[in-house]
Motif scaffolding. Structure first.
Motif, PDB file in Angstrom:
ATOM      1  N   ALA A 257       0.737  -1.163   0.024  1.00 53.82           N
ATOM      2  CA  ALA A 257      -0.090   0.038  -0.042  1.00 53.82           C
ATOM      3  C   ALA A 257       1.079   1.400   0.015  1.00 53.82           C
ATOM      4  O   ALA A 257       0.603   2.173  -0.515  1.00 53.82           O
ATOM      5  CB  ALA A 257      -0.956  -0.007   1.221  1.00 53.82           C
ATOM      6  N   TRP A 260       2.510   1.659  -3.571  1.00 50.78           N
ATOM      7  CA  TRP A 260       1.675   2.055  -4.318  1.00 50.78           C
ATOM      8  C   TRP A 260       1.158   3.681  -4.192  1.00 50.78           C
ATOM      9  O   TRP A 260       1.042   4.643  -5.161  1.00 50.78           O
ATOM     10  CB  TRP A 260       0.279   1.170  -4.509  1.00 50.78           C
ATOM     11  CG  TRP A 260      -0.438   1.548  -5.985  1.00 50.78           C
ATOM     12  CD1 TRP A 260      -1.597   2.250  -5.876  1.00 50.78           C
ATOM     13  CD2 TRP A 260       0.220   1.695  -7.038  1.00 50.78           C
ATOM     14  NE1 TRP A 260      -2.141   2.223  -7.289  1.00 50.78           N
ATOM     15  CE2 TRP A 260      -0.965   2.083  -8.060  1.00 50.78           C
ATOM     16  CE3 TRP A 260       1.397   1.218  -7.757  1.00 50.78           C
ATOM     17  CZ2 TRP A 260      -0.877   1.889  -9.436  1.00 50.78           C
ATOM     18  CZ3 TRP A 260       1.293   1.015  -9.042  1.00 50.78           C
ATOM     19  CH2 TRP A 260       0.181   1.339  -9.878  1.00 50.78           C
ATOM     20  N   SER A 261       1.126   4.154  -3.097  1.00 51.36           N
ATOM     21  CA  SER A 261       0.940   5.537  -2.674  1.00 51.36           C
ATOM     22  C   SER A 261       2.232   6.277  -2.963  1.00 51.36           C
ATOM     23  O   SER A 261       1.945   7.381  -3.243  1.00 51.36           O
ATOM     24  CB  SER A 261       0.548   5.532  -1.215  1.00 51.36           C
ATOM     25  OG  SER A 261      -0.847   5.616  -0.922  1.00 51.36           O
ATOM     26  N   THR A 262       3.251   5.895  -2.729  1.00 47.01           N
ATOM     27  CA  THR A 262       4.520   6.557  -3.207  1.00 47.01           C
ATOM     28  C   THR A 262       4.760   6.587  -4.623  1.00 47.01           C
ATOM     29  O   THR A 262       5.453   7.793  -4.937  1.00 47.01           O
ATOM     30  CB  THR A 262       5.653   5.970  -2.302  1.00 47.01           C
ATOM     31  OG1 THR A 262       5.156   5.858  -0.745  1.00 47.01           O
ATOM     32  CG2 THR A 262       6.897   6.794  -2.448  1.00 47.01           C
ATOM     33  N   GLY A 264       2.827   5.175  -7.228  1.00 45.86           N
ATOM     34  CA  GLY A 264       1.875   4.652  -8.140  1.00 45.86           C
ATOM     35  C   GLY A 264       1.323   5.581  -9.118  1.00 45.86           C
ATOM     36  O   GLY A 264       1.312   5.380 -10.253  1.00 45.86           O
TER      37      GLY A 264
ATOM     38  N   ASP B  34      -2.940  12.723   0.015  1.00 44.32           N
ATOM     39  CA  ASP B  34      -3.526  12.217  -1.475  1.00 44.32           C
ATOM     40  C   ASP B  34      -5.244  11.820  -0.991  1.00 44.32           C
ATOM     41  O   ASP B  34      -5.257  10.911  -0.184  1.00 44.32           O
ATOM     42  CB  ASP B  34      -2.721  10.891  -1.710  1.00 44.32           C
ATOM     43  CG  ASP B  34      -1.573  11.240  -2.401  1.00 44.32           C
ATOM     44  OD1 ASP B  34      -1.310  12.458  -2.773  1.00 44.32           O
ATOM     45  OD2 ASP B  34      -0.909  10.086  -2.951  1.00 44.32           O
ATOM     46  N   VAL B  55      -3.223   8.084  -7.131  1.00 42.76           N
ATOM     47  CA  VAL B  55      -3.804   6.770  -7.706  1.00 42.76           C
ATOM     48  C   VAL B  55      -4.659   5.915  -6.692  1.00 42.76           C
ATOM     49  O   VAL B  55      -5.120   5.000  -6.719  1.00 42.76           O
ATOM     50  CB  VAL B  55      -2.909   5.846  -8.355  1.00 42.76           C
ATOM     51  CG1 VAL B  55      -2.585   6.436  -9.617  1.00 42.76           C
ATOM     52  CG2 VAL B  55      -1.723   5.540  -7.580  1.00 42.76           C
ATOM     53  N   ALA B  56      -4.259   6.474  -5.461  1.00 39.73           N
ATOM     54  CA  ALA B  56      -4.646   5.772  -3.961  1.00 39.73           C
ATOM     55  C   ALA B  56      -4.799   6.849  -3.016  1.00 39.73           C
ATOM     56  O   ALA B  56      -4.261   7.909  -3.046  1.00 39.73           O
ATOM     57  CB  ALA B  56      -3.681   4.691  -3.633  1.00 39.73           C
ATOM     58  N   HIS B  57      -5.844   6.647  -2.062  1.00 41.37           N
ATOM     59  CA  HIS B  57      -5.819   7.526  -0.918  1.00 41.37           C
ATOM     60  C   HIS B  57      -4.480   7.176  -0.195  1.00 41.37           C
ATOM     61  O   HIS B  57      -4.005   6.100  -0.046  1.00 41.37           O
ATOM     62  CB  HIS B  57      -6.844   7.099   0.197  1.00 41.37           C
ATOM     63  CG  HIS B  57      -8.322   7.175  -0.604  1.00 41.37           C
ATOM     64  ND1 HIS B  57      -8.928   8.292  -1.360  1.00 41.37           N
ATOM     65  CD2 HIS B  57      -9.331   6.289  -0.629  1.00 41.37           C
ATOM     66  CE1 HIS B  57     -10.061   7.863  -1.577  1.00 41.37           C
ATOM     67  NE2 HIS B  57     -10.381   6.887  -1.617  1.00 41.37           N
ATOM     68  N   ALA B  58      -4.033   8.142   0.475  1.00 40.78           N
ATOM     69  CA  ALA B  58      -2.896   8.214   1.381  1.00 40.78           C
ATOM     70  C   ALA B  58      -3.567   7.345   2.654  1.00 40.78           C
ATOM     71  O   ALA B  58      -4.648   7.042   2.827  1.00 40.78           O
ATOM     72  CB  ALA B  58      -2.628   9.567   2.038  1.00 40.78           C
ATOM     73  N   VAL B  59      -2.209   6.755   3.155  1.00 38.50           N
ATOM     74  CA  VAL B  59      -2.867   5.565   4.163  1.00 38.50           C
ATOM     75  C   VAL B  59      -3.562   6.099   5.361  1.00 38.50           C
ATOM     76  O   VAL B  59      -4.470   5.658   5.646  1.00 38.50           O
ATOM     77  CB  VAL B  59      -1.400   4.856   4.529  1.00 38.50           C
ATOM     78  CG1 VAL B  59      -1.845   4.021   5.970  1.00 38.50           C
ATOM     79  CG2 VAL B  59      -0.571   4.032   3.539  1.00 38.50           C
ATOM     80  N   ALA B 154       2.823   7.718   4.092  1.00 34.95           N
ATOM     81  CA  ALA B 154       2.600   7.099   2.507  1.00 34.95           C
ATOM     82  C   ALA B 154       1.442   7.929   1.828  1.00 34.95           C
ATOM     83  O   ALA B 154       0.672   7.903   2.513  1.00 34.95           O
ATOM     84  CB  ALA B 154       2.565   5.697   2.643  1.00 34.95           C
ATOM     85  N   GLY B 155       1.819   8.466   0.816  1.00 36.71           N
ATOM     86  CA  GLY B 155       0.807   9.420   0.024  1.00 36.71           C
ATOM     87  C   GLY B 155       0.536  10.679   0.554  1.00 36.71           C
ATOM     88  O   GLY B 155      -0.372  11.488   0.335  1.00 36.71           O
TER      89      GLY B 155
END
Lengths: 399, 399
Positions: A257, A260-262, A264, B34, B55-59, B154-155
C-alpha cells in the motif's frame, strides 16, 4: 549510460574535506540516494530520463563527505528499490564476488558487491524489506539496517516510508561501526557481550545445509554468550500458528500500500518501461485490496509493541539472515508470489521492519561455496549496543 | 479552481463504508495528503498543474475512510507546507473563526479553520515545524502532532522527512482521542492524571498578556496535577545559555537541508511561481551552508537523548503553545529571519521535533479576543497516555 563496472552505474571520485573521522575510507552510493549534480536514476532508465539532477547531496551523503570520506559513485540496484534479486533488466546483474554464479541479492545490489569486491570501503544502501540485509548475507559482507527514523532519508527516493531506512555495508565490523555511528550520531561503544535469543522459527525454517553449517557456529557462540531459545510465538503470543509467515502477512499489505501510494502516480502517468519482474511487483502493489491495510496496521502495532516489551537493553535476537544461500542467477521466477523463496525471505525480514528494530547481518557460514550471514537484532534505538555486540559475536566466531 | 469555502480548496462528500468507529464523523484533508483521483496540489498552482492525480488514498485517509468517516474535501495550506502563517499568495487566507482579523496560522491552515468553523468534525494535517500545533492554538481548537514515524506518511507529500508527521485537529479532546487512537492503532485510555513539568523558558518567553492569561489557568491545574517547574537547561544540560533559541538553531539547519533535498530539485527545474514569502523561504533553504548540518545532527541526537532520559512514562512537559496570539493578517513580514515572530515560534516548536515527541495543543486562554493553546508533550511513543492526560487537563480547566 556505460557500465564502467558491474557494481557502479556511474563512477566519479571526489571528497569535500581532507580531514575527519572517515578520511581513510572510500564509499559508494546506491542510485536511490542523491549526489548533487547527478540524476538519481533509481536504477530505471525512464526514471532517470524524467527527473532532474539532484540539487544537493542527500543528508547521509553529506554526513560521509563532511567526515572526509571519498565518494566513488552511484551503484546499481533493483529498479526503484522494489526487488530483492539484484537482477536489473536494464543494467544487468552486479557480480557477486563471493559466489559469481549466484545473484547478489537486492535491492542494494551494487553497494553490496562494490564492498565485497573491495571497490569501496563502505557503501550506502537503503533497506525497506531486506534490501541491505539480504545482499550483505548473499555477498559475505556486513550490512546494517538501523532503527527506523534515526538516519535521515532526505534526498533518498522513498519506497515505503513506514519501513524505509538508510544503512551501510562494510567488509568488517569495525568499519561498519565507524560509519553507522557517524550516521546515527552515537558514540561507538567498546565491544560488548549481550544476551542472545535464538529465534527457533528462524533456525528451523532454513535449508538442511544451512542448518548444518550454523550448528558449529552456534556452539561456538554459546561458549561466549548467554544463549537461550525463544519462539516467535513466545514474543507475539499467537498460539497455534507455526512459522514466521504471519509476520510477512502483516508486513506485506502495508508495504505494498505504501509503495503504491508513493510511486503509483508516477507509474500510472509516466507509463515507464519496467523490467518484467518489477512490472509484476508493481501490479501486485496496485492490485492490493487496500481494505487489508487497516487490519495489518493494527496488527503491526501489536507486534511492534510485543517486540518492544520483549527486548531489554542487553538483548539480541539472533537467526540466520536467510534460509538459503543466494539463488543461482536466472533461477528465480518473475512472480514473487510463486515459489517459496520470496515469502521465506520476506517473513524473516519483516521482523525488524515491523518492530522498527536495528538489524545487522554479519558473515557467518559458507554453504556449498556461498555465504550466509548471521543476523542480530536489538531493541528500537539500541543501535550503538547492537554494533558493539556484533563485534563481540564476530570476535567469538573468530576464536 | 473556484474557492468553494475559505477552508476548502475542493469540496466533495463521500464515504466508503457505512459502519465503523468514526461513522458519525466528517473530516477534511490537507492538500498535501492524497485523495484518490484528485491531484494533490500542495496548495501551489504550479505543483498542481505538473503532478498527476493520486492513484490511491494516502494511508491515513484510508484509515479514516475504512472507519466509516465521511470525507469532505481538500483544505487550503501554506504552499508545499513550507510556512506558518496560512496566508497563501494564490488561494487567499482561510478565515480564522476565532479571530477573524488574525491569521489562522499554518501550514495546515484550512484544516484548522474547517474544524474551528464547524465545517468538519476533524481534519487531517501535517506537522513538520508546528504546522498543526500553531494553527490549533491560533484557531482555538485541539491539534496533535504524534510521535515521529508512528502514523504512516505514505501518500503525503514530504517536506522534511526527519520531522514530518501526520496528525489531526478536532474541537474537543474526546474526538481527537478517537481519531488519533485510530490512526496510531492504540487503544484509547481513560482520562488520567500525570506529572506536569512547567517549562520555565516556555512560560517566561511569552508576551505579558499571555503570561497574565495563563496564570489563573496554571493555578487551577496545580490543584489537580502534581506540578513542578523545570528549566530547559535542566534537560539539555547547557549551562549559561538562556532561552530556547539554541533548540531552534539545531532544528533549523536540519529542516532547511531536508527541505532542499526533498523539494529543491523540483524548485530548480520546474521554476514554479511561488508566493513571495514561500520563495524567500526556499531561498533560505537553498542558501544554507550545509556544513552546519553535521553539527546540528549531532546536537539533535544529544537533545533527543536528553529528552528521552528526562521523560518518564507519566511525565508531561507543559508550556503555552505560542508566545502570542495569532498576528493580524498582513502584519507579518515576508522574510522569516526578520523580526522575532518566526524564531520565537520555531524555538518552542523545535522541542517536539527534535525529540520526536508527541505534542497536543488544547484551547486554554483568550488574550485580547484571540485564543492561545496550552501544549502538553510526552515521551516518544507515549501518545496514548498523552491523549488521556490531555483529557484530564481539559477536565481540570473546565472545573
Amino acid at each position: 549510460m556505460p557500465l564502467l563496472s558491474r557494481s557502479f552505474l556511474a563512477q566519479m571520485e571526489f571528497r569535500v574535506v581532507a580531514t575527519g573521522p572517515l578520511v581513510d575510507l572510500s564509499f559508494a552510493v546506491k542510485d536511490l540516494i542523491d549526489i548533487a549534480g547527478h540524476v538519481t536514476g533509481c536504477a530505471n532508465p525512464d526514471w532517470a530520463r524524467s527527473h532532474p539532477p539532484a540539487v544537493a547531496h542527500a543528508v547521509c551523503v553529506e554526513q560521509c563527505l563532511q567526515a572526509g570520506a571519498v565518494c566513488l559513485g552511484k551503484t546499481l540496484a533493483d529498479e526503484l528499490a522494489f526487488g530483492l534479486t539484484g537482477e536489473n533488466a536494464f543494467y544487468g546483474t552486479p557480480l557477486n564476488p563471493a559466489a559469481p554464479d549466484r545473484v547478489p541479492g537486492g535491492s542494494s545490489s551494487g553497494s553490496a558487491t562494490a564492498v565485497a569486491a573491495g571497490e569501496a570501503d563502505f557503501a550506502l544502501g537503503t533497506d525497506t524489506a531486506g534490501s541491505i540485509r539480504l545482499p550483505a548475507s548473499n555477498c559475505g559482507v556486513w550490512g546494517m539496517r538501523p532503527s527506523h527514523g534515526r538516519i535521515s532519508v532526505a534526498g533518498v527516493n522513498p519506497l515505503a516510508p513506514g519501513f524505509d531506512t538508510v544503512g551501510a555495508f562494510a567488509r568488517d565490523g569495525e568499519t561498519l561501526q565507524r560509519v553507522m555511528s557517524l550516521l546515527l550520531n552515537v558514540d561507538p561503544l567498546p565491544t560488548v557481550s549481550g544476551r542472545l535469543w535464538l529465534l527457533q522459527e528462524g533456525f528451523d525454517a532454513v535449508e538442511p545445509a544451512v542448518r548444518g553449517a550454523f550448528e558449529p557456529v552456534m556452539k561456538r557462540l554459546a561458549g561466549s554468550f548467554p544463549c537461550r531459545e525463544i519462539s516467535l510465538r513466545g514474543i507475539d503470543g499467537e498460539g497455534g500458528i507455526s512459522g514466521m509467515d504471519n509476520w510477512r502477512q502483516v508486513f506485506q499489505p502495508i508495504q505494498w500500500a505504501e509503495i503504491w501510494s508513493t510511486l503509483g502516480s508516477w507509474i500510472e502517468s509516466a507509463r515507464p518501461a519496467l523490467g518484467e519482474r518489477t512490472r509484476r511487483n508493481f501490479e501486485l502493489a496496485k492490485g492490493l485490496d487496500r481494505r487489508l491495510l487497516v487490519a495489518a496496521l493494527a496488527q503491526r502495532e501489536r507486534y511492534r509493541a510485543a517486540l518492544a516489551r520483549f527486548l531489554g537493553p542487553e538483548d539480541l535476537i539472533c537467526f540466520p539472515t536467510v534460509h538459503t544461500p543466494a539463488p543461482l542467477k536466472g533461477s528465480l521466477g518473475l512472480d514473487r508470489t510463486q515459489g517459496d523463496y520470496f515469502p521465506r525471505v520476506l517473513a524473516r525480514m519483516a521482523i525488524a521492519g515491523i518492530g522498527r528494530l536495528p538489524q545487522i547481518s554479519l558473515p557467518a557460514v559458507d554453504v556449498e561455496g556461498a555465504p550466509v550471514g548471521l543476523s542480530l537484532l536489538a531493541a528500537e534505538g539500541n543501535d550503538a549496543f547492537l554494533l558493539a555486540a556484533a563485534l563481540g559475536v564476530a570476535a567469538a566466531l573468530d576464536d
